[in-house]
Design an enzyme around this catalytic site. Structure first.
Site, PDB file in Angstrom:
ATOM      1  N   HIS A  53       2.361  -4.121  -7.908  1.00  0.00           N
ATOM      2  CA  HIS A  53       2.955  -4.464  -6.609  1.00  0.00           C
ATOM      3  C   HIS A  53       3.076  -5.994  -6.568  1.00  0.00           C
ATOM      4  O   HIS A  53       2.249  -6.710  -7.156  1.00  0.00           O
ATOM      5  CB  HIS A  53       2.010  -3.971  -5.513  1.00  0.00           C
ATOM      6  CG  HIS A  53       2.512  -4.131  -4.115  1.00  0.00           C
ATOM      7  ND1 HIS A  53       2.481  -5.336  -3.456  1.00  0.00           N
ATOM      8  CD2 HIS A  53       3.036  -3.240  -3.252  1.00  0.00           C
ATOM      9  CE1 HIS A  53       2.978  -5.162  -2.231  1.00  0.00           C
ATOM     10  NE2 HIS A  53       3.318  -3.902  -2.086  1.00  0.00           N
ATOM     11  N   LYS A  88      -4.110   1.461   5.010  1.00  0.00           N
ATOM     12  CA  LYS A  88      -3.681   2.593   4.174  1.00  0.00           C
ATOM     13  C   LYS A  88      -4.737   3.689   4.131  1.00  0.00           C
ATOM     14  O   LYS A  88      -4.546   4.709   3.476  1.00  0.00           O
ATOM     15  CB  LYS A  88      -3.398   2.106   2.749  1.00  0.00           C
ATOM     16  CG  LYS A  88      -2.192   1.168   2.639  1.00  0.00           C
ATOM     17  CD  LYS A  88      -1.912   0.875   1.188  1.00  0.00           C
ATOM     18  CE  LYS A  88      -1.064  -0.356   0.978  1.00  0.00           C
ATOM     19  NZ  LYS A  88       0.331  -0.169   1.354  1.00  0.00           N
ATOM     20  N   CYS A 105       8.260  -3.030  -3.326  1.00  0.00           N
ATOM     21  CA  CYS A 105       7.570  -4.282  -3.692  1.00  0.00           C
ATOM     22  C   CYS A 105       7.122  -4.262  -5.148  1.00  0.00           C
ATOM     23  O   CYS A 105       6.024  -4.722  -5.487  1.00  0.00           O
ATOM     24  CB  CYS A 105       6.381  -4.553  -2.778  1.00  0.00           C
ATOM     25  SG  CYS A 105       6.840  -4.714  -1.061  1.00  0.00           S
ATOM     26  N   GLN A 164      -4.046   1.358  -3.444  1.00  0.00           N
ATOM     27  CA  GLN A 164      -3.619   2.767  -3.463  1.00  0.00           C
ATOM     28  C   GLN A 164      -4.705   3.701  -3.947  1.00  0.00           C
ATOM     29  O   GLN A 164      -4.470   4.913  -4.028  1.00  0.00           O
ATOM     30  CB  GLN A 164      -2.365   2.934  -4.341  1.00  0.00           C
ATOM     31  CG  GLN A 164      -1.140   2.222  -3.826  1.00  0.00           C
ATOM     32  CD  GLN A 164      -0.597   2.808  -2.518  1.00  0.00           C
ATOM     33  OE1 GLN A 164      -0.978   3.891  -2.081  1.00  0.00           O
ATOM     34  NE2 GLN A 164       0.291   2.067  -1.869  1.00  0.00           N
ATOM     35  N   ASP A 222      -6.515  -4.217  -8.094  1.00  0.00           N
ATOM     36  CA  ASP A 222      -5.808  -3.974  -6.836  1.00  0.00           C
ATOM     37  C   ASP A 222      -6.016  -2.501  -6.494  1.00  0.00           C
ATOM     38  O   ASP A 222      -5.387  -1.620  -7.085  1.00  0.00           O
ATOM     39  CB  ASP A 222      -4.327  -4.310  -7.044  1.00  0.00           C
ATOM     40  CG  ASP A 222      -3.463  -3.892  -5.847  1.00  0.00           C
ATOM     41  OD1 ASP A 222      -4.000  -3.280  -4.905  1.00  0.00           O
ATOM     42  OD2 ASP A 222      -2.259  -4.180  -5.883  1.00  0.00           O
TER      43      ASP A 222
HETATM   44  N1  7TS Z   1      -1.037  -3.383  -3.820  1.00  0.00           N
HETATM   45  C1  7TS Z   1      -0.528  -2.143  -3.860  1.00  0.00           C
HETATM   46  C2  7TS Z   1      -0.721  -1.300  -5.083  1.00  0.00           C
HETATM   47  C3  7TS Z   1       0.168  -1.670  -2.750  1.00  0.00           C
HETATM   48  O1  7TS Z   1       0.676  -0.440  -2.788  1.00  0.00           O
HETATM   49  C4  7TS Z   1       0.326  -2.508  -1.609  1.00  0.00           C
HETATM   50  C5  7TS Z   1       1.143  -2.077  -0.420  1.00  0.00           C
HETATM   51  C6  7TS Z   1      -0.251  -3.770  -1.629  1.00  0.00           C
HETATM   52  C7  7TS Z   1      -0.921  -4.180  -2.761  1.00  0.00           C
HETATM   53  C8  7TS Z   1      -0.161  -4.702  -0.478  1.00  0.00           C
HETATM   54  O2  7TS Z   1      -0.966  -4.273   0.564  1.00  0.00           O
HETATM   55  P1  7TS Z   1      -0.974  -5.069   1.960  1.00  0.00           P
HETATM   56  O3  7TS Z   1      -1.806  -4.206   2.853  1.00  0.00           O
HETATM   57  O4  7TS Z   1      -1.591  -6.400   1.707  1.00  0.00           O
HETATM   58  O5  7TS Z   1       0.447  -5.157   2.390  1.00  0.00           O
HETATM   59  N2  7TS Z   1       2.074  -1.091  -0.725  1.00  0.00           N
HETATM   60  C9  7TS Z   1       3.097  -0.667   0.039  1.00  0.00           C
HETATM   61  C10 7TS Z   1       3.954   0.354  -0.368  1.00  0.00           C
HETATM   62  O6  7TS Z   1       3.854   0.975  -1.424  1.00  0.00           O
HETATM   63  N3  7TS Z   1       4.870   0.528   0.581  1.00  0.00           N
HETATM   64  O7  7TS Z   1       4.647  -0.334   1.571  1.00  0.00           O
HETATM   65  C11 7TS Z   1       3.543  -1.089   1.243  1.00  0.00           C
END
Ligand code: 7TS
Length: 407
Positions: free
Chosen positions: A122, A225, A362, A202, A199
């Protein structure tokens, strides 16, 4: 506890219609919905407990501090970290990784050194490292994927050398749903004296995380999430590493002694939590952890995987539909429907009340690797049902008809 449709009663938002159809929410990988216990924990905190933390000696201040630090202890236990000082509250995964890159990365990566990532990251776990590599004249190396989109140890070994200072890798891909072998990667990374950043955005919502078993040096995830509120996430880091790192933000709460020209800083986690922290968010995250554990992460994971398998079995029967990634995956399915643009697929599904994500997720380098400019993604969580998968499949068949020229 077994997961059945009654769990949906906990999620008031799901009980609504969208475009005159029953809402089918299949976008939990972007952000999950929130159960009543989390909503009420935040409401109760503001109704009964709120004050600033770590400051006054008055009763509400003490209660708020206890709630905030209690949440930290709950997170520590949740991921089996050794020490509370290893749990830094951040705005989310993105902020957590940026702290590691800006602080550890800028300090430890030098000219000619190497940072290793994979093609499936991501952007949150890619761009911070691009920035370090650019600033430090270091080399950013990419772990190749197998043709079906997996990361193998052989491919990781091919990139890690004694110039490697940081390996940054998703635990679970937000596009392919693949699980990376992070514990084995940690052993390899440590053998060359580098650190592993995981990371877990997920993975933390869906499976038991044990940072000591993985032996990662840093790990990041977001509350939103995993049934928690937006605006809060976690940076786990090994205590010795965090305490040796420079703070990234400066101000109140993170200092020890403030002189006119210079100041000293508190140890972790406070050196990374400048200003009034995300107190209600931490309370909400803690309630989300309790909620997920009351159901059992292993039950949640099994439920979502079964839904993904059930979905893929039916989706494969739709002519022209491409599913990306291998069979073995967590509870999400990324796909394209012939040459219909993913945004059009998502728009027609939305007309039927079905929420899926469309775009590059992303993960632009991965999209290019897949040879797709964009894809659609259905992602499942504990509140989804086989009836909702059926609705998705029916919706996709109708979408195909709607755009029949594309086939
Ligand atoms: N890393 C992964 C693997 C992710 O899926 C996401 C967000 C992030 C980092 C960033 O997380 P945040 O909470 O800091 O924004 N992924 C997604 C997605 O798959 N669709 O919308 C956001």
């Amino acid at each position: 506890m077994k997961i059945d449709a009654s769990i949906r009663d906990q999620f008031p938002i799901l009980d609504q219609t969208v475009n005159d159809r029953k809402l089918v929410y299949l976008d939990s990988a972007a952000s999950s919905q929130k159960p009543l216990v989390v909503i009420e924990a935040i409401e109760n905190y503001y109704k009964t407990t709120h004050s600033n933390v770590h400051r006054g000696v008055h009763t509400l201040g003490t209660r708020a501090t206890d709630a905030y630090e209690g949440a930290r202890e709950n997170v520590r236990r949740f991921i089996n970290a050794q020490h509370q000082e290893e749990i830094v509250f951040t705005r989310g995964t993105t902020t957590a990784i940026n702290i590691v890159a800006q602080s550890y990365g800028m300090e430890h990566v030098g000219e000619g050194d190497e940072i290793v990532v994979t093609y499936l990251e991501h952007h949150a776990n890619l761009i911070p490292w691009q920035q370090v590599a650019k600033r430090k004249k270091a080399k950013l190396k990419y772990v190749e994927l197998t043709p079906d989109g997996r990361v193998t140890m052989e491919a990781v070994r091919a990139q890690v050398t004694d110039r490697t200072k940081v390996v940054a890798m998703a635990h679970v891909s937000n596009v392919l749903g693949t699980i990376n072998p992070v514990a084995d990667v940690a052993t390899l990374v440590h053998s060359v004296g580098a650190v592993l950043v995981v990371d877990a955005a997920q993975s933390a919502p869906h499976q038991k995380i044990d940072v000591q078993a993985i032996d990662c040096d840093f790990l990041a995830f977001s509350a939103h999430k995993m049934c928690g509120p937006t605006g809060i996430g976690v940076l786990y880091g090994k205590k010795a590493l965090l305490n040796a790192m420079e703070p990234v933000e400066f101000g109140g709460e993170m200092i020890d002694y403030v002189g006119l020209e210079d100041s000293t800083f508190k140890p972790s986690p406070y050196r990374f939590e400048a200003g009034t922290p995300i107190i209600a968010g931490a309370v909400g995250l803690s309630a989300a952890i309790d909620f997920l554990e009351s159901i059992g992460l292993e039950n949640i994971e099994a439920h979502e995987r079964a839904l993904a398998r059930y979905a893929m079995d039916q989706m494969r029967d739709i002519e022209g539909l491409t599913i990306y990634g291998p069979e073995e995956r967590v509870g999400l399915v990324t796909f394209n429907l012939g040459d219909v643009h993913a945004h059009d697929v998502a728009t027609v599904l939305d007309m039927q009340g079905i929420a899926v994500r469309a775009g590059h997720h992303c993960a632009q380098p991965l999209m290019r690797w897949l040879g797709a400019s964009s894809t659609a993604r259905a992602s499942f969580y504990l509140y989804n049902t086989t009836e909702e998968v059926d609705a998705l499949v029916t919706g996709l068949r109708q979408t195909k008809e709607y755009f029949s020229h594309g086939f």
